[in-house]
Design a protein around this motif. Structure first.
Motif, short mmCIF file in Angstrom:
data_model
loop_
_atom_site.label_atom_id
_atom_site.label_comp_id
_atom_site.label_asym_id
_atom_site.label_seq_id
_atom_site.Cartn_x
_atom_site.Cartn_y
_atom_site.Cartn_z
N GLY A 168 39.42 49.08 67.31
CA GLY A 168 40.66 48.82 67.16
C GLY A 168 40.57 48.35 66.51
N SER A 169 41.71 48.60 65.63
CA SER A 169 42.21 47.00 64.84
C SER A 169 42.07 45.83 64.64
CB SER A 169 43.30 47.81 63.68
OG SER A 169 44.73 47.10 64.20
N GLY A 170 42.11 44.69 63.81
CA GLY A 170 42.59 43.13 63.88
C GLY A 170 43.98 43.40 63.95
N GLY A 171 44.08 42.16 65.02
CA GLY A 171 45.48 41.93 64.69
C GLY A 171 46.33 41.04 63.56
N SER A 172 47.22 40.03 63.98
CA SER A 172 48.43 40.07 62.68
C SER A 172 47.44 37.78 63.49
CB SER A 172 49.04 39.95 63.03
OG SER A 172 49.52 41.82 62.93
N VAL A 173 47.83 37.12 62.10
CA VAL A 173 47.93 35.73 62.37
C VAL A 173 48.71 35.61 61.07
CG1 VAL A 173 46.43 33.61 62.21
CG2 VAL A 173 45.70 35.28 63.01
N LEU A 174 50.05 34.61 61.26
CA LEU A 174 50.47 34.21 60.19
C LEU A 174 51.00 32.56 60.79
CD1 LEU A 174 54.12 35.33 59.74
CD2 LEU A 174 53.79 32.81 59.43
N LEU A 175 50.57 31.77 59.78
CA LEU A 175 50.11 30.00 59.48
C LEU A 175 51.10 29.38 58.66
CD1 LEU A 175 46.32 29.07 60.46
CD2 LEU A 175 48.07 30.25 61.91
N GLU A 176 52.44 28.76 59.50
CA GLU A 176 53.26 28.64 57.96
C GLU A 176 53.77 26.76 58.54
OE1 GLU A 176 56.63 30.55 58.00
OE2 GLU A 176 57.16 30.51 59.82
N ALA A 177 53.44 26.22 56.98
CA ALA A 177 54.07 24.33 57.48
C ALA A 177 53.90 24.11 55.78
CB ALA A 177 52.79 24.04 58.16
N PRO A 178 54.66 22.99 56.05
CA PRO A 178 54.69 22.16 54.27
C PRO A 178 53.57 22.50 53.52
CG PRO A 178 56.14 21.32 55.85
CD PRO A 178 55.11 21.85 56.48
N LEU A 179 51.87 21.66 54.55
CA LEU A 179 51.11 21.32 54.17
C LEU A 179 50.08 22.13 55.61
CD1 LEU A 179 48.64 20.09 52.59
CD2 LEU A 179 49.17 17.67 54.79
N LEU A 180 48.69 23.13 54.82
CA LEU A 180 47.99 23.64 55.31
C LEU A 180 47.07 23.25 55.04
CD1 LEU A 180 48.88 27.43 55.49
CD2 LEU A 180 50.06 25.83 56.94
N ASP A 181 45.80 22.85 56.20
CA ASP A 181 44.78 22.18 55.91
C ASP A 181 43.72 22.49 56.67
OD1 ASP A 181 43.08 20.60 55.09
OD2 ASP A 181 42.85 18.57 56.41
N PHE A 182 43.17 23.08 55.76
CA PHE A 182 41.39 24.22 57.05
C PHE A 182 40.35 23.65 56.55
CE2 PHE A 182 44.71 27.41 55.89
CZ PHE A 182 44.85 27.88 57.20
N GLY A 183 39.83 23.11 57.53
CA GLY A 183 38.47 22.18 57.64
C GLY A 183 36.91 22.96 57.27
N PRO A 184 35.97 22.95 56.62
CA PRO A 184 34.23 23.91 55.72
C PRO A 184 34.28 24.80 56.79
CG PRO A 184 34.13 21.61 56.43
CD PRO A 184 35.39 21.17 56.58
N ASP A 185 34.99 24.07 58.11
CA ASP A 185 34.13 25.49 59.12
C ASP A 185 35.14 25.82 59.87
OD1 ASP A 185 31.35 24.42 59.30
OD2 ASP A 185 31.74 22.90 60.62
N ALA A 186 36.33 25.88 59.69
CA ALA A 186 37.78 26.83 59.57
C ALA A 186 37.35 28.28 59.76
CB ALA A 186 38.64 26.35 59.74
N THR A 187 37.67 28.73 60.78
CA THR A 187 38.01 30.80 60.67
C THR A 187 39.16 31.15 60.92
OG1 THR A 187 37.00 30.83 63.09
CG2 THR A 187 35.27 30.31 61.21
N VAL A 188 40.10 32.18 59.67
CA VAL A 188 40.48 32.62 60.59
C VAL A 188 40.40 34.41 60.45
CG1 VAL A 188 43.42 33.22 60.41
CG2 VAL A 188 42.33 30.76 59.38
N TRP A 189 40.37 34.98 61.48
CA TRP A 189 39.45 36.25 61.70
C TRP A 189 40.81 37.45 62.12
CZ3 TRP A 189 33.81 34.19 63.36
CH2 TRP A 189 32.88 34.34 61.74
N THR A 190 40.81 38.58 61.47
CA THR A 190 40.86 39.64 62.70
C THR A 190 40.13 40.27 61.92
OG1 THR A 190 42.93 39.86 59.84
CG2 THR A 190 43.50 38.28 61.42
N SER A 191 39.31 40.52 61.91
CA SER A 191 38.24 41.64 61.69
C SER A 191 38.75 43.39 62.64
CB SER A 191 37.16 41.35 61.56
OG SER A 191 36.22 40.28 60.43
#
Length: 502
Positions: free
Chosen positions: A372-395
């Motif tokens: 199956g294909s990966g899905g969808s992730v949409l993140l929106e805000a004035p400020l987006l802050d990702f830590g060094p271990d943050a993961t956003v995966w749609t493989s």
């Protein structure tokens, strides 16, 4: 204090009636006026010293309670303390002015200059100011306001308050508990909108998102993701709004579902095709001379998750009976929109499911299902802050391996487990079997083609890998993140854009 006593001494020296008598003393032993005065002075002084000398001790605070200068009016009306005491009125005036504070502001419409909104409270007359996360609006009258994608601006009064999730929990968008089902502005499936003040997913917590609708979280305040928000497919079970994989009874579902494999006679089975999303799905492998199913197509480069949709399922391998593998399911869809900021130190996942492996029996062996294909992730805000271990995966999910005389094929790996390429399942063996293709991820958005087995009397193809899903980040200025791990690398699989505001 020394200055005061100096004034008294000078005044005494020059006061009328206080001149020293320098006449010689009488030496006849008589008690004249001078002697009498001296005796009287000594007696009176001793009495005064004994009786009144202790009074300063009784009051201790000489400055506050015993005004020594004021008690001796030496010059007929000049009170040395009068000026000092009257000066306290000046002090009182200063204190009163400080306590009163600044003058009240003039009530009127709010103004916004240089990212600062200022407003005068008509009830209190107090002026307040706040920083604007998105700067001032076009009219310069107030802070600009985020317009969430797909659902538009919501009334802050409709928020259900802040939400904090701990432990392991599941949210079903079909039920849409505490949320509201709404249509999307640009079409597509109905979404479940969870409108909150602040949204927090605590460290160590897991929030599994399932159901028929995409999940949209709209926050009036900050969003913090320290745990794992998972809308992924797991094998043949789809994530929130993801398409199901193909089965013997029905084709795959989703916008770009993978095709079913072809079959010839009782023994030659092609693998199922992988589902597509922001990467194409891989074709299923050949079984002998029989072709596998086609891989699903991909969204165009300008696709920005409007509308918001889940991933597509992989194709069924077909073949005799139920021996062939079912297709993996498509990953789900999640949108998070915050008026202030989104901080991710944990994970947001929407991977595709791995295709099932083909089965075996003494006389027939099935092909592998498509991933199956990966899905969808949409993140929106004035400020987006990702830590060094943050993961956003749609493989995408890996394709399933086909069965063999030596054993069944193995299912492909789910895309939720990696930001790179989910592995295709191994075959059941070299005789008649073939491995599934890897799913799309990392710098390779397309799912891989399933392996083929050319054996003309009974070869079976592996399932194609599912394509990578879509990640869209929107912030003020469209600034790319400096840390974190993302499963896509180029448009449309990974895009960074500016937020919309009004």
């Amino acid at each position: 204090m020394l200055g005061r006593w100096a004034l008294v001494l000078v005044t005494l020296a020059g006061a009328p009636g206080c001149a020293l008598d320098r006449a010689p003393l009488a030496d006849d032993g008589s008690t004249g006026p001078v002697d009498a005065g001296r005796d009287a002075g000594r007696d009176a002084g001793r009495d005064a010293g004994r009786d009144g000398g202790r009074r300063p001790d009784a009051n201790v605070d000489l400055d506050a309670n015993v005004d020594l200068d004021a008690s001796v009016d030496l010059d007929g009306g000049l009170d040395a303390d009068a000026g000092s005491d009257s000066g306290t009125a000046f002090d009182a005036g200063l204190d009163g002015g400080q306590d009163a504070g600044p003058p009240p502001c003039t009530p009127g419409p709010a103004t916004c200059v240089g990212d600062v909104e200022t407003v005068c409270d008509a009830a209190t007359g107090i002026e307040t100011a706040r920083m604007c996360p998105l700067g001032c609006n076009a009219a310069g009258a107030a802070c600009a306001r985020l317009i969430p994608a797909n659902v538009g601006a919501l009334d802050p009064a409709t928020s259900i308050g802040s939400r904090t999730y701990t432990g392991e929990q599941t949210y079903d968008t079909t039920v849409c508990d505490s949320g509201e089902p709404l249509p999307q502005a640009s079409g597509g499936p109905e979404v479940c909108v969870l409108h909150v003040d602040r949204f927090t997913l605590a460290a160590g917590a897991g929030l599994r998102v399932i159901g028929v609708r995409p999940l949209v979280i709209v926050a009036e305040d900050a969003v913090v993701i320290d745990g794992v928000l998972d809308a992924s497919a797991v094998g043949t079970t789809p994530g929130a709004s993801g398409g199901r994989g193909g089965t013997a009874a029905s084709p795959s579902l989703g916008e770009f579902g993978g095709g079913g494999g072809n079959a010839s006679g009782a023994f030659r089975d092609g693998g199922g095709g992988g589902g597509g999303a922001c990467g194409t799905g891989g074709n299923g492998g050949r079984g002998g001379a029989v072709t596998g199913g086609f891989g699903g197509a991909a969204h165009p480069a300008e696709h920005v998750l409007e509308p918001l949709t889940g991933g597509s399922g992989g194709g069924f391998a077909r073949g005799a009976g139920t021996r062939s593998g079912f297709g993996g399911a498509g990953g789900g869809a999640v949108q998070i929109s915050s008026a202030v900021s989104i901080t991710v130190r944990g994970a947001v996942l929407a991977g595709g499911g791995g295709g099932n492996g083909g089965l075996d029996n003494p006389t027939n062996y099935g092909g592998g299902g498509g991933g199956g294909s990966g899905g969808s992730v949409l993140l929106e805000a004035p400020l987006l802050d990702f830590g060094p271990d943050a993961t956003v995966w749609t493989s995408g999910g890996g394709g399933g391996g086909s069965g063999s005389i030596e054993g069944p094929g193995r299912s492909g790996t789910d895309g939720r487990t990696t930001g790179l390429r989910a592995s295709g399942g191994p075959s059941g063996g070299a005789m008649y079997g073939a491995a599934g293709g890897d799913g799309g991820g990392g710098v390779t958005p397309a799912g891989a083609i399933g392996s083929s087995n050319p054996e003309s009397t009974g070869g079976n193809g592996g399932g194609g890998g599912g394509g990578v899903g879509c990640v869209v980040l929107r912030n003020r200025g469209g600034v790319a993140p400096s840390s974190g791990s993302f499963s896509g690398s180029a448009s449309p699989a990974f895009q960074v854009l500016s937020v919309r505001s009004e």
